[in-house]
Design a protein around this motif. Structure first.
Motif, short mmCIF file in Angstrom:
data_model
loop_
_atom_site.label_atom_id
_atom_site.label_comp_id
_atom_site.label_asym_id
_atom_site.label_seq_id
_atom_site.Cartn_x
_atom_site.Cartn_y
_atom_site.Cartn_z
N VAL A 62 0.86 -1.18 0.00
CA VAL A 62 0.00 0.00 0.00
C VAL A 62 0.89 1.23 0.00
O VAL A 62 1.95 1.24 0.64
CB VAL A 62 -0.94 0.00 1.22
CG1 VAL A 62 -0.17 -0.03 2.54
CG2 VAL A 62 -1.88 1.19 1.19
N LYS A 63 0.49 2.26 -0.73
CA LYS A 63 1.27 3.49 -0.78
C LYS A 63 0.58 4.56 0.06
O LYS A 63 -0.59 4.88 -0.15
CB LYS A 63 1.44 3.98 -2.22
CG LYS A 63 2.30 5.23 -2.34
CD LYS A 63 2.61 5.58 -3.79
CE LYS A 63 3.64 4.64 -4.37
NZ LYS A 63 4.10 5.10 -5.72
N ILE A 64 1.31 5.10 1.02
CA ILE A 64 0.81 6.16 1.89
C ILE A 64 1.84 7.28 1.93
O ILE A 64 3.01 7.04 2.25
CB ILE A 64 0.53 5.64 3.31
CG1 ILE A 64 -0.49 4.49 3.27
CG2 ILE A 64 0.02 6.76 4.21
CD1 ILE A 64 -0.79 3.89 4.63
N PHE A 65 1.42 8.48 1.61
CA PHE A 65 2.31 9.65 1.60
C PHE A 65 3.54 9.40 0.71
O PHE A 65 4.66 9.80 1.04
CB PHE A 65 2.76 10.01 3.01
CG PHE A 65 1.65 10.39 3.94
CD1 PHE A 65 0.45 10.90 3.46
CD2 PHE A 65 1.80 10.22 5.31
CE1 PHE A 65 -0.58 11.26 4.33
CE2 PHE A 65 0.77 10.57 6.18
CZ PHE A 65 -0.42 11.09 5.69
N GLY A 66 3.33 8.72 -0.41
CA GLY A 66 4.41 8.50 -1.36
C GLY A 66 5.34 7.36 -0.99
O GLY A 66 6.23 7.01 -1.77
N ILE A 81 -8.28 11.87 2.11
CA ILE A 81 -7.08 11.57 2.88
C ILE A 81 -7.11 10.11 3.33
O ILE A 81 -8.18 9.50 3.39
CB ILE A 81 -6.95 12.49 4.13
CG1 ILE A 81 -8.17 12.32 5.06
CG2 ILE A 81 -6.77 13.95 3.73
CD1 ILE A 81 -8.06 13.09 6.37
N PRO A 82 -5.95 9.54 3.65
CA PRO A 82 -5.93 8.16 4.15
C PRO A 82 -6.62 8.07 5.51
O PRO A 82 -6.55 8.99 6.32
CB PRO A 82 -4.43 7.84 4.27
CG PRO A 82 -3.75 8.84 3.40
CD PRO A 82 -4.59 10.09 3.45
N VAL A 83 -7.25 6.93 5.75
CA VAL A 83 -7.87 6.63 7.04
C VAL A 83 -7.25 5.34 7.56
O VAL A 83 -7.44 4.28 6.98
CB VAL A 83 -9.40 6.48 6.92
CG1 VAL A 83 -9.99 6.06 8.26
CG2 VAL A 83 -10.03 7.77 6.44
N LEU A 84 -6.50 5.45 8.64
CA LEU A 84 -5.94 4.28 9.30
C LEU A 84 -6.79 3.96 10.52
O LEU A 84 -7.65 4.76 10.91
CB LEU A 84 -4.48 4.53 9.71
CG LEU A 84 -3.45 4.61 8.58
CD1 LEU A 84 -3.52 5.96 7.86
CD2 LEU A 84 -2.02 4.39 9.11
#
Length: 433
Positions: free
Chosen positions: A137-141, A356-359
């Motif tokens: 998974v890609k998060i913040f590049g 935005i991503p949701v963790l």
């Protein structure tokens, strides 16, 4: 009339059938056309006398290591992450285990986090080629090899002398991201060195802005790409399980814990060389959305809010330029709301609408739990207690095995729902019970 022979399962088969099966197996074993693995699997049918063997024969030796007593003696004996908890409890002083195990009040929110997963069923699909799957998974590049990351945990040195350094090495070995707590037992510089890559930094801001600035600056200078502000500890908490377990601890707690904030953080390396004389609390209990705005103005990288559990707060977070949200109730130890994080996840996902991503964290113990969260819209999942169980029980190897088991379970359920990559896990993968 043909004679009947009783099988080990209490059924009966014709002698003629037994003879035919035996001849077929002899042929199969001798045939160069059948791979040895296939012949072995078919042979399993004769041993068990049931077609069950076809599905089970590949893993009959999985639990082979002999155990002395009920506790696993090494990480390889663990069948799931729960096997580490009793070993950790046995290894830790009562108060330390109580701190780890405690929720708040009657621990009902802690339990709700687990129970929430039982309200979600998984829809499996068939006849899809899932021999190759991609869990990245890609998060913040940044590309993570797995959507499973380590959540921030305070005072990890209370559970193992190598503390977060051992966890960071486990993350490096297994390919996972981690978040370091402000009151961790290891500095961010050392964690990044041990992981061999940047980690996220969870901020307890204190009520002294000068201290907040110094903590943020140090984390970003070390290379942390994200500052994670925890916002769920402002109301205080009643950790009854901790208090109860502490009664049975015969040690003198004041040997390590003495009153006053300076003493509280004296063994927390992130506060080294910082004047904390004006600090009265760790959590910044007077924080408002204006504080988030102020923090946003000094954070050069990504700003994440940890502890959001309502759609109203999720929408407001967008207005204040927050880059991601972690849905969290502090592992059931922030408030006795009886709200599970997996239960409130859908309203958060709807509120941010993919912007935005949701963790999410809170009660994750199984690979199936991870899939359920991703299906409901989470980008990634954080685990806390399970990796601390592994760390307390066996150090770095214990953390590695916890990550291995959860990743293995996750990959298994991915295949069973017919998903070859995370993007194929969606709302159609689950249903409400």
């Amino acid at each position: 009339m043909s004679r009947k022979t009783e099988t080990r399962h209490g059924g009966a088969v014709d002698d003629g059938v037994q003879l035919s099966r035996r001849k077929f197996l002899e042929f199969a074993s001798a045939s160069p056309l059948l791979a040895p693995q296939i012949a072995s699997t078919i042979a399993g049918l004769s041993v068990l006398g049931t077609s069950e063997a076809l599905a089970q024969s590949y893993d009959v030796l999985r639990a082979a290591p002999v155990m002395n007593g009920d506790l696993i003696a090494n990480p390889s004996q663990a069948l799931n992450v729960f096997d580490f908890e009793p070993v950790a409890k046995n290894a830790l002083p009562p108060a330390h285990y109580g701190y780890l195990a405690s929720g708040v009040d009657a621990d009902k929110t802690l339990q709700a986090n687990r129970d929430g997963f039982d309200k979600i069923a998984i829809r499996t699909r068939r006849l899809i080629d899932v021999r190759k799957i991609d869990t990245s998974v890609k998060i913040f590049g940044e590309t993570w090899g797995s959507p499973i990351a380590l959540a921030p945990v305070s005072s990890v040195g209370a559970f193992n002398s190598e503390a977060e350094a051992a966890a960071a090495r486990a993350c490096k070995a297994k390919g996972h991201q981690m978040i370091l707590s402000t009151v961790g037992s290891t500095s961010i510089e050392d964690c990044i060195k041990e992981r061999g890559a940047p980690i996220w930094y969870m901020l307890y801001p204190t009520d002294d802005w000068a201290v907040t600035q110094l903590l943020v600056a140090r984390a970003e200078m070390a290379g942390a790409p994200a500052i994670v502000l925890t916002v769920d500890r402002q109301g205080g908490r009643n950790t009854e399980t901790l208090f109860r377990d502490r009664r049975g601890d015969t040690r003198t707690c004041t040997d390590c814990h003495t009153p006053g904030f300076a003493n509280e953080v004296s063994r927390k390396p992130m506060f080294d060389n910082i004047d904390v004389s004006k600090v009265t609390n760790l959590y910044g209990t007077g924080m408002t959305w204006d504080y988030v705005k102020r923090l946003r103005s000094i954070v050069k990288g990504k700003l994440v809010l940890k502890g959001i559990v309502t759609h109203e707060d999720a929408k407001t977070a967008l207005d204040y330029g927050v880059d991601a949200i972690i849905v969290s109730n502090h592992g059931g130890r922030a408030e006795e709301s009886l709200q599970s994080t997996i239960g409130v996840l859908p309203e958060i996902v709807t509120a941010v609408n993919g912007k935005i991503p949701v963790l999410i964290d809170g009660g994750f113990r199984r690979g199936t739990d991870v899939l359920k969260a991703l299906a409901l819209g989470a980008t990634a999942v954080c685990i806390g207690r399970p990796y601390i169980w592994g760390l307390a029980a066996f150090g770095q190897p214990g953390v590695e095995m916890v990550l291995t088991l959860m990743q293995r379970e996750f990959e298994t359920i991915m295949r069973q729902v017919g998903a070859t990559k995370l993007a194929e896990i969606n709302g159609a993968s689950v249903t409400r019970v």
